[in-house]
Design a protein around this motif. Structure first.
Motif, PDB file in Angstrom:
ATOM      1  N   PHE A  53       1.146  -0.956  -0.234  1.00  0.00           N
ATOM      2  CA  PHE A  53      -0.055   0.079   0.108  1.00  0.00           C
ATOM      3  C   PHE A  53       0.485   1.050  -0.543  1.00  0.00           C
ATOM      4  O   PHE A  53       0.971   2.287  -0.325  1.00  0.00           O
ATOM      5  CB  PHE A  53      -1.020   0.126   0.570  1.00  0.00           C
ATOM      6  N   THR A  70      -6.088   4.540  -9.851  1.00  0.00           N
ATOM      7  CA  THR A  70      -5.081   4.106  -8.005  1.00  0.00           C
ATOM      8  C   THR A  70      -6.311   3.892  -7.454  1.00  0.00           C
ATOM      9  O   THR A  70      -6.973   3.001  -7.034  1.00  0.00           O
ATOM     10  CB  THR A  70      -4.772   5.079  -7.597  1.00  0.00           C
ATOM     11  N   SER A  74      -7.197  -0.542  -6.334  1.00  0.00           N
ATOM     12  CA  SER A  74      -8.025  -0.068  -4.589  1.00  0.00           C
ATOM     13  C   SER A  74      -9.450  -1.114  -5.009  1.00  0.00           C
ATOM     14  O   SER A  74      -9.677  -1.336  -3.916  1.00  0.00           O
ATOM     15  CB  SER A  74      -7.454   1.320  -4.075  1.00  0.00           C
ATOM     16  N   CYS A 125     -13.143   2.706  -1.546  1.00  0.00           N
ATOM     17  CA  CYS A 125     -12.032   2.130  -0.944  1.00  0.00           C
ATOM     18  C   CYS A 125     -11.836   2.377   0.267  1.00  0.00           C
ATOM     19  O   CYS A 125     -11.711   1.371   0.643  1.00  0.00           O
ATOM     20  CB  CYS A 125     -11.013   3.071  -2.246  1.00  0.00           C
TER      21      CYS A 125
END
Length: 428
Positions: A53, A70, A74, A125
């Motif tokens: 992460f 991104t 996620s 997310c």
């Protein structure tokens, strides 16, 4: 591609993300999702560490990974994490976790030009990956995701967005206001709409019901029965099964886990309990030989139901719960975790049957119910249960606390149950 190479393939593919254009990144992220979808729990947990992460966060900071990509990556991680029923504790303290938190706060503060789509994506997310679901961000995320789940536009992108919003909402801590009056009307509307249209995947549909404590039992029983038909109960857990079969098993197990939590906290009696117990019992019996984890959660849910005073002991008896727990205790190969839940199940039953009623009619009903349950236990070979069962469970509990050696505990349980005697004399 063989199973043992999944982690290596994922690591190699992930390392290529920062060195390609955005469109190529999208393709590679889809490939990464395909690999995640094939991972088992152990593989998944080994991959998604704080280090990974942090790497994603650094790639975002350095513009090597676009914000859109991104979020997509996620979401895929969060979806698979929720499906597996895992908790990734490392996300909250990671660079990516802190960046998402900051972005949500900043975007939510905007009075003009607020990007609702971005905010929904970030919230999805965050909730799907965050271990600390009591976070201060929840009051921001919940209304945002409810709005996303209520979007009724009929196109594939909106449908996927709604599914992810529902899944993220189902990860919210059960004690939060989401389960109280504050959002009840919105939740009812979501349930009503999607029940009528039935246009979501099983996982997303399940997540809707996970949000509502009022009246989902008939639907849950129906879902258990339907999913049970899709599982090959003859295949053992260690055997290779198809991706579709694996998903069905995971969704079935999530239903049982949801019910276990439901029975812990439900505060009203429901006439549908008997049919629901019957469905859980059927799944437990089907899973007994080869799907022990599913069997474990079935017994856990029945144990929770037996503990809750808003669930009638009579309904547990009618639904077959007493029978299936006794059958589990009669197995030649005993699972210590399952047996411990069986013992607790009967401890809870025993406590409740000991409580005398003031009303004469109710007291007679209690005595009759007690007699029926003892007869059931004697039929299965558990004699003298009224004399010593309660004492036995307390002795087992003390042994768990005082003796750290698991082998001795398992031996004790096996010896006790092998001879079908639940008497005080066995534990002296």
């Amino acid at each position: 591609m063989q199973k043992f190479s999944i982690i290596e393939k994922f690591t190699e593919l992930f390392s290529e993300l920062g060195n390609c254009k955005e469109e190529v990144q999208k393709q590679k992220i889809e490939e990464l999702y395909g690999l995640m979808d094939k991972m088992d729990k152990k593989e998944f947990k080994s991959i998604f560490s704080r280090e990974l992460f942090d790497k994603i966060g650094k790639m975002l900071e350095a513009n090597k990974l676009s914000l859109e990509n991104t979020i997509v990556l996620s979401k895929f991680i969060g979806f698979c994490n929720s499906l597996q029923g895992l908790c990734i504790e490392s996300f909250d303290s990671s660079l990516l976790g802190t960046k998402f938190e900051k972005m949500i706060i900043e975007e939510n503060k905007k009075k003009e030009g607020k990007n609702e789509k971005l905010l929904i994506g970030l919230c999805e997310c965050f909730l799907a990956l965050s271990y600390d679901t009591s976070s201060e961000l929840i009051p921001v995320c919940v209304p945002c995701l409810l709005k996303g789940a209520l979007n009724k536009e009929e196109n594939e992108e909106i449908q996927k967005e709604g599914e992810m919003a529902l899944l993220a909402l189902s990860c919210v801590d059960q004690f939060y206001d989401l389960r109280q009056d504050l959002y009840l009307n919105e939740i009812k509307e979501i349930i009503t709409y999607h029940k009528e249209h039935r246009n979501l995947t099983c996982l997303a549909y399940q997540s809707i019901w996970n949000l509502n404590e009022l009246h989902f039992l008939k639907e849950a029983a129906k879902e258990l029965e339907e999913l049970s038909k899709c599982v090959d109960w003859k295949k053992k857990e260690v055997e290779e099964i198809s991706k579709e079969e694996s998903k069905k098993e995971l969704i079935l197990m999530r239903w049982i886990e949801i019910l276990e939590i439901y029975f812990l906290y439900c505060n009203l009696w429901n006439e549908e309990y008997v049919s629901l117990f019957s469905s859980i019992v059927q799944v437990s019996r089907a899973a007994r030989e080869n799907k022990r984890e599913i069997c474990y959660w079935c017994i856990c849910s029945l144990r929770s139901a037996a503990k809750n005073r808003n669930v009638r002991v009579e309904d547990l008896l009618k639904g077959g719960a007493i029978d299936v727990v006794l059958e589990e205790m009669n197995q030649s190969t005993l699972d210590d975790a399952i047996i411990w839940n069986c013992l607790n199940f009967f401890l809870n039953i025993s406590r409740r049957l000991k409580e005398k009623e003031d009303d004469e009619k109710e007291e007679e009903e209690r005595k009759e119910l007690k007699r029926k349950i003892f007869e059931k236990m004697e039929e299965k070979g558990f004699e003298d249960c009224e004399i010593g069962f309660r004492e036995l469970v307390f002795e087992v509990k003390n042994l768990f606390i005082a003796q750290p050696c698991v082998c001795l505990i398992i031996l004790f349980l096996n010896l006790t149950l092998k001879y079908y005697r639940l008497e005080l004399t066995l534990v002296k």
